[in-house]
Design an enzyme around this catalytic site. Structure first.
Site, PDB file in Angstrom:
ATOM      1  N   GLU A   1      -9.882  -3.849  21.403  1.00 52.08           N
ATOM      2  CA  GLU A   1      -9.658  -3.299  20.049  1.00 52.08           C
ATOM      3  C   GLU A   1     -10.947  -2.874  19.334  1.00 52.08           C
ATOM      4  O   GLU A   1     -10.983  -2.713  18.125  1.00 52.08           O
ATOM      5  CB  GLU A   1      -8.940  -4.273  19.120  1.00 52.08           C
TER       6      GLU A   1
ATOM      7  N   TYR B   1     -13.891  -4.576  19.133  1.00 59.61           N
ATOM      8  CA  TYR B   1     -14.764  -5.634  18.601  1.00 59.61           C
ATOM      9  C   TYR B   1     -16.042  -5.747  19.462  1.00 59.61           C
ATOM     10  O   TYR B   1     -16.202  -5.019  20.437  1.00 59.61           O
ATOM     11  CB  TYR B   1     -14.006  -6.971  18.544  1.00 59.61           C
TER      12      TYR B   1
ATOM     13  N   ARG C   1      -9.356 -10.841  26.917  1.00 56.67           N
ATOM     14  CA  ARG C   1      -8.544  -9.688  26.505  1.00 56.67           C
ATOM     15  C   ARG C   1      -9.390  -8.431  26.638  1.00 56.67           C
ATOM     16  O   ARG C   1     -10.387  -8.253  25.922  1.00 56.67           O
ATOM     17  CB  ARG C   1      -8.033  -9.872  25.070  1.00 56.67           C
TER      18      ARG C   1
ATOM     19  N   HIS D   1      -9.695  -0.131  16.854  1.00 58.94           N
ATOM     20  CA  HIS D   1      -9.124  -0.013  15.505  1.00 58.94           C
ATOM     21  C   HIS D   1      -9.442   1.344  14.882  1.00 58.94           C
ATOM     22  O   HIS D   1      -8.703   1.825  14.043  1.00 58.94           O
ATOM     23  CB  HIS D   1      -9.633  -1.131  14.591  1.00 58.94           C
TER      24      HIS D   1
ATOM     25  N   GLN E   1       4.183  -3.653   7.298  1.00 64.60           N
ATOM     26  CA  GLN E   1       4.083  -3.712   5.839  1.00 64.60           C
ATOM     27  C   GLN E   1       3.658  -5.058   5.287  1.00 64.60           C
ATOM     28  O   GLN E   1       2.961  -5.114   4.284  1.00 64.60           O
ATOM     29  CB  GLN E   1       5.426  -3.314   5.230  1.00 64.60           C
TER      30      GLN E   1
HETATM   31  P1  NAP Z   1       8.369   6.952  -4.492  1.00 64.99           P
HETATM   32  O1  NAP Z   1       7.538   6.520  -3.353  1.00 64.99           O
HETATM   33  O2  NAP Z   1       8.252   6.288  -5.789  1.00 64.99           O
HETATM   34  O3  NAP Z   1       8.099   8.518  -4.680  1.00 64.99           O
HETATM   35  C1  NAP Z   1       8.799   9.302  -5.600  1.00 64.99           C
HETATM   36  C2  NAP Z   1       8.198  10.711  -5.600  1.00 64.99           C
HETATM   37  O4  NAP Z   1       8.925  11.476  -6.534  1.00 64.99           O
HETATM   38  C3  NAP Z   1       6.749  10.738  -6.013  1.00 64.99           C
HETATM   39  O5  NAP Z   1       6.073  11.600  -5.113  1.00 64.99           O
HETATM   40  C4  NAP Z   1       6.778  11.299  -7.441  1.00 64.99           C
HETATM   41  O6  NAP Z   1       5.617  12.126  -7.535  1.00 64.99           O
HETATM   42  C5  NAP Z   1       8.060  12.088  -7.466  1.00 64.99           C
HETATM   43  N1  NAP Z   1       8.745  12.032  -8.761  1.00 64.99           N
HETATM   44  C6  NAP Z   1       8.984  10.950  -9.531  1.00 64.99           C
HETATM   45  N2  NAP Z   1       9.671  11.285 -10.639  1.00 64.99           N
HETATM   46  C7  NAP Z   1       9.875  12.612 -10.561  1.00 64.99           C
HETATM   47  C8  NAP Z   1      10.532  13.555 -11.423  1.00 64.99           C
HETATM   48  N3  NAP Z   1      11.098  13.178 -12.550  1.00 64.99           N
HETATM   49  N4  NAP Z   1      10.535  14.840 -11.040  1.00 64.99           N
HETATM   50  C9  NAP Z   1       9.950  15.241  -9.894  1.00 64.99           C
HETATM   51  N5  NAP Z   1       9.314  14.389  -9.039  1.00 64.99           N
HETATM   52  C10 NAP Z   1       9.287  13.094  -9.379  1.00 64.99           C
HETATM   53  O7  NAP Z   1       9.896   6.879  -4.125  1.00 64.99           O
HETATM   54  P2  NAP Z   1      10.622   7.210  -2.772  1.00 64.99           P
HETATM   55  O8  NAP Z   1       9.912   8.234  -1.969  1.00 64.99           O
HETATM   56  O9  NAP Z   1      12.017   7.495  -3.170  1.00 64.99           O
HETATM   57  O10 NAP Z   1      10.572   5.845  -2.005  1.00 64.99           O
HETATM   58  C11 NAP Z   1      11.240   4.695  -2.550  1.00 64.99           C
HETATM   59  C12 NAP Z   1      10.621   3.424  -2.059  1.00 64.99           C
HETATM   60  O11 NAP Z   1      10.874   3.234  -0.695  1.00 64.99           O
HETATM   61  C13 NAP Z   1       9.115   3.471  -2.256  1.00 64.99           C
HETATM   62  O12 NAP Z   1       8.667   2.321  -2.881  1.00 64.99           O
HETATM   63  C14 NAP Z   1       8.572   3.516  -0.901  1.00 64.99           C
HETATM   64  O13 NAP Z   1       7.433   2.704  -0.794  1.00 64.99           O
HETATM   65  C15 NAP Z   1       9.692   2.936  -0.051  1.00 64.99           C
HETATM   66  N6  NAP Z   1       9.612   3.614   1.230  1.00 64.99           N
HETATM   67  C16 NAP Z   1       8.768   3.119   2.147  1.00 64.99           C
HETATM   68  C17 NAP Z   1       8.613   3.765   3.332  1.00 64.99           C
HETATM   69  C18 NAP Z   1       7.693   3.217   4.379  1.00 64.99           C
HETATM   70  O14 NAP Z   1       7.496   3.842   5.383  1.00 64.99           O
HETATM   71  N7  NAP Z   1       7.103   2.081   4.183  1.00 64.99           N
HETATM   72  C19 NAP Z   1       9.313   4.912   3.607  1.00 64.99           C
HETATM   73  C20 NAP Z   1      10.205   5.386   2.646  1.00 64.99           C
HETATM   74  C21 NAP Z   1      10.315   4.735   1.454  1.00 64.99           C
HETATM   75  P3  NAP Z   1       5.150  12.820  -8.888  1.00 64.99           P
HETATM   76  O15 NAP Z   1       5.571  11.895  -9.992  1.00 64.99           O
HETATM   77  O16 NAP Z   1       3.676  12.974  -8.747  1.00 64.99           O
HETATM   78  O17 NAP Z   1       5.835  14.138  -8.904  1.00 64.99           O
HETATM   79 FE1  SF4 Z   2       4.956  -7.117  10.674  1.00 60.01          FE
HETATM   80 FE2  SF4 Z   2       7.335  -8.200  10.184  1.00 60.01          FE
HETATM   81 FE3  SF4 Z   2       7.025  -5.555  10.000  1.00 60.01          FE
HETATM   82 FE4  SF4 Z   2       6.999  -6.812  12.368  1.00 60.01          FE
HETATM   83  S1  SF4 Z   2       8.725  -6.639  10.950  1.00 60.01           S
HETATM   84  S2  SF4 Z   2       5.567  -5.263  11.698  1.00 60.01           S
HETATM   85  S3  SF4 Z   2       5.962  -8.706  11.860  1.00 60.01           S
HETATM   86  S4  SF4 Z   2       6.052  -7.096   8.725  1.00 60.01           S
END
Ligand code: NAP
Ligand code: SF4
Length: 675
Positions: free
Chosen positions: A167, A169, A217, A255, A342
């Protein structure tokens, strides 16, 4: 009696120890190993995994000296005082009938402090500090430090040590020309570059003798320019074998590599073929790693002769009972790691204690305790998304009488939609896990049941509102035009989408939708290697080749109102964001920040951008503008405060902004543990 997974669960003789099965819990930094006062928690964390049946546990990386610390005041074992803490861990594991080896990790130029050292003074692209080149004297002292650290590990009761040499290191830095520019006996041809790790193994053997487990490793694919070729890697492995290691564990990618190796879009067991080639070169056993998360895949690797053992780190974080469930024919009860990073890696990169998105008890075993309830209650949970599922199943497990109401025809909520995204298929495993758990713990599930406030009169002692979110509909003229679609219509209803698309909102879902629209149906390992330019035969340095290019499947504009910062297109995950960004850029996506939306009409989407009126000539506009909470069932006063103590609110219904499954599952589990 049926024997499940007969190859994976067969014992293996490693010389100094015989393991009861071939599952190795790979090393994973949790943050608990860095503070002496957390060793009790660390002991409980490992003890639960030992009780769960894993063959061998490897600890998070412990540095042999202070220069090797990953971060200031990281975990070490270089004095007798440290032995006392480590003994708490080893005793707890041994009491459960488990085996545990300590990983010795010197971070080299990945150390996040100004005293870092390396083979040569070459800065890493992912660290602000420039390392000092190690002198001959320091190299010899460091070899002694590894040997002393191993002696102390033995005193502390460990069954062995793993030398971290992959990785990117320190030892990996010495092995590769990328960092090793030395002209003395520690640099130059591979025979010189491998001298440092080989001398470490010899010194360890000399100090602890033959009857102590020694694992190395080794990086099989560096995935960086200036990485090693296959011949160099095999030469190193053979020299380590001759120097006295008992098991070769494998690592994939530095990494700083810009090729994904562990995120959810990497196919399962993507690197097994490279491990299989190494196994043919050695007499000692070889362990496979990376994106192996089910007993089926692990069994297949061993049964096909691709490896002798299988390393799983995150899957054991997600489910401490992984092995026992597999061994007793309950693999469908396993809480599968979905490779989201996450709550594990992203936490560590933010200097927070690791846990797991699907298992919030991970690394919190002594704090989030689920005990049988002394006061059995009748509980209603409304909403079968992640928050509701976690609350309902945890409450039922504690002995409560739980009814779960879900308005749609299936459980999973927003997670069900996420599972439709290419590269997020693993999310289905979490829904399968909860489906099975609901049945096992006796939750009464009522699908297609829309609950009204009147239905919740006095029948229930506790009412958990987990009604989730609805997509936000921004105030933009022309939103009722037929070319406008919501993300749910695209992902869940699979409505047809044209070849030119504007995505409003560049958050997690805007990125997911863009990937969905650009995605290539072929998810095979071969196609993954071609897309990212991986040469798994390692004929080129570092196993790199040119990625195969295809014309993008669609023309996409990804838009937001905020100015376009460096992180636009990365999404919320620290350790996975760069993968999304590279994938989107490779497909020619245009990301615009600072956009003002004006209207949608037959011409397309009208915007103001950089002071100019523009029309994006798109066939469809997809709204991914975040969500709003659904709180209709909550009795609240004018300030929004809940007025009836029987009611609780969790997940997106509680707080829609920055909603994610990690918070939802944690909140649901914690609430149910208290009721
Ligand atoms: P989000 O991450 O909060 O993004 C919302 C988007 O909409 C932003 O880009 C915002 O940008 C825009 N927005 C907000 N209000 C608006 C309005 N009134 N008019 C136009 N644009 C507006 O929400 P999301 O994409 O729906 O995701 C929801 C949650 O799921 C998030 O917390 C995210 O972290 C989670 N999620 C995680 C993953 C992952 O891979 N970990 C994947 C999908 C979702 P502007 O305000 O700059 O326009
Ligand atoms: Fe990490 Fe849990 Fe997501 Fe697996 S499911 S990648 S252990 S947070």
């Amino acid at each position: 009696m049926t024997q499940f997974y007969p190859n994976l669960l067969a014992p293996i003789d490693l010389g100094p120890v015989t393991l009861k099965n071939r599952v190795l819990m790979g090393s994973m930094h949790t943050g608990l190993e860095d503070r002496f006062f957390n060793y009790g928690k660390l002991a409980s964390y490992f003890a639960e995994r030992a009780r769960g049946g894993v063959g061998l546990i490897i600890t998070g990386g412990i540095s042999p000296n202070r220069r090797g610390w990953l971060a200031p005041a990281g975990g070490t074992l270089n004095t007798r005082l440290d032995v006392f803490n480590h003994r708490r861990v080893t005793s707890a594991v041994h009491r459960e009938g488990g085996r545990i080896a300590m990983q010795i990790l010197h971070a080299g130029r990945y150390a996040y402090h100004p005293f870092q050292v390396s083979a040569s003074s070459v800065k890493s692209p992912i660290n602000p500090f420039t390392p000092r080149e190690m002198s001959e004297k320091l190299i010899l002292e460091t070899i002694d430090d590894y040997a002393r650290c191993t002696q102390l590990a033995r005193e502390a009761g460990y069954d062995g040590v793993e030398i971290m040499g992959s990785e990117g290191y320190l030892l990996n830095q010495f092995l590769c020309k990328r960092v090793n520019k030395r002209e003395d006996r520690w640099g130059g041809p591979i025979e010189n570059r491998m001298l440092f790790p080989v001398e470490i193994v010899k010194a360890i053997r000399k100090s602890v003798g033959q009857d102590f487990l020694l694992i190395y490793r080794l990086s099989l694919l560096d995935l960086v320019e200036g990485g090693n070729t296959w011949d160099e890697i095999v030469t190193t492995a053979k020299a380590l074998e001759a120097a006295g290691i008992n098991l070769l564990n494998t690592g994939i990618g530095w990494h700083e590599a810009r090729i994904p190796t562990i995120v959810t879009s990497v196919p399962r067991a993507a690197f097994r073929a490279t491990t299989a080639r190494m196994r043919k070169e050695l007499r000692i056993p070889v362990c496979a790693s990376n994106r192996i998360n089910t007993p089926e895949v692990a069994e297949d690797i061993i049964a096909c002769g691709d490896a002798d053992m299988v390393s799983m780190a995150r899957p054991l974080l997600a489910d401490a009972e992984f092995v026992n469930k597999a061994a007793t024919g309950r693999a469908d009860e396993i809480n599968t790691c979905i490779a989201c990073n996450q709550a594990c890696l992203d936490h560590i990169f933010s200097m927070k204690r690791a846990t797991c998105l699907v298992n919030p008890r991970a690394c919190h075993e002594t704090e989030l305790v689920i005990l049988p309830s002394q006061n059995k209650k009748k509980i209603a949970v409304i909403g079968g998304g992640m928050a509701g599922l976690a609350a309902a199943t945890t409450a039922a497990e504690r002995g409560h009488d739980v009814t779960l109401f879900e308005a749609s025809s299936a459980i999973g909520g927003q997670f069900r939609m996420a599972a439709t995204i290419p590269g997020k298929e693993e999310f289905r495993e979490t829904i399968r896990y909860f489906d099975k758990r609901i049945k096992r713990v006796g939750v009464k599930l009522k699908l297609n049941t829309k609950i009204e406030a009147a239905d919740l009169s006095t029948d229930f002692d506790e009412i958990i509102v987990a009604t989730g979110v609805v997509p936000r509909r921004p105030a933009i003229e022309g939103l009722d035009h037929p070319k406008v679609l919501s993300y749910a219509e695209v992902l869940a209803e699979r409505k047809a989408v044209g070849s030119k698309v504007a995505v409003i909102g560049a958050g997690g879902i805007g990125i997911d939708v863009s990937e969905f629209l650009l995605h290539d149906a072929d998810q095979s390992i071969e196609s993954f290697e071609k897309a990212w330019g991986i040469d798994s035969k390692v004929t080129h340095e570092g196993g790199l080749t040119s990625p195969e290019k295809h014309p993008p499947r669609r023309e996409i504009w990804l838009l937001q109102r905020k100015p376009a910062g460096k992180s636009m297109g990365s999404g919320p995950g620290k350790s996975s964001g760069w993968v999304h960004k590279i994938a989107l850029n490779q497909n020619g996506i245009r990301m615009l920040g600072g956009v003002e939306y004006q209207k949608v009409d037959d011409q397309g989407l009208h915007i103001m951008h950089e002071g100019q009126a523009k029309v994006l000539p798109v066939d469809n506009v997809i709204i991914c503008a975040g969500q709003e909470s659904v709180r209709d069932l909550l009795p609240v006063d004018e300030a929004g405060k809940i007025t009836n103590a029987r009611y609780h609110v969790i997940g997106g219904a509680d707080f829609a902004a920055e909603l994610d499954a990690k918070r939802a599952i944690q909140q649901g589990t914690e609430l149910a543990s208290r009721l």
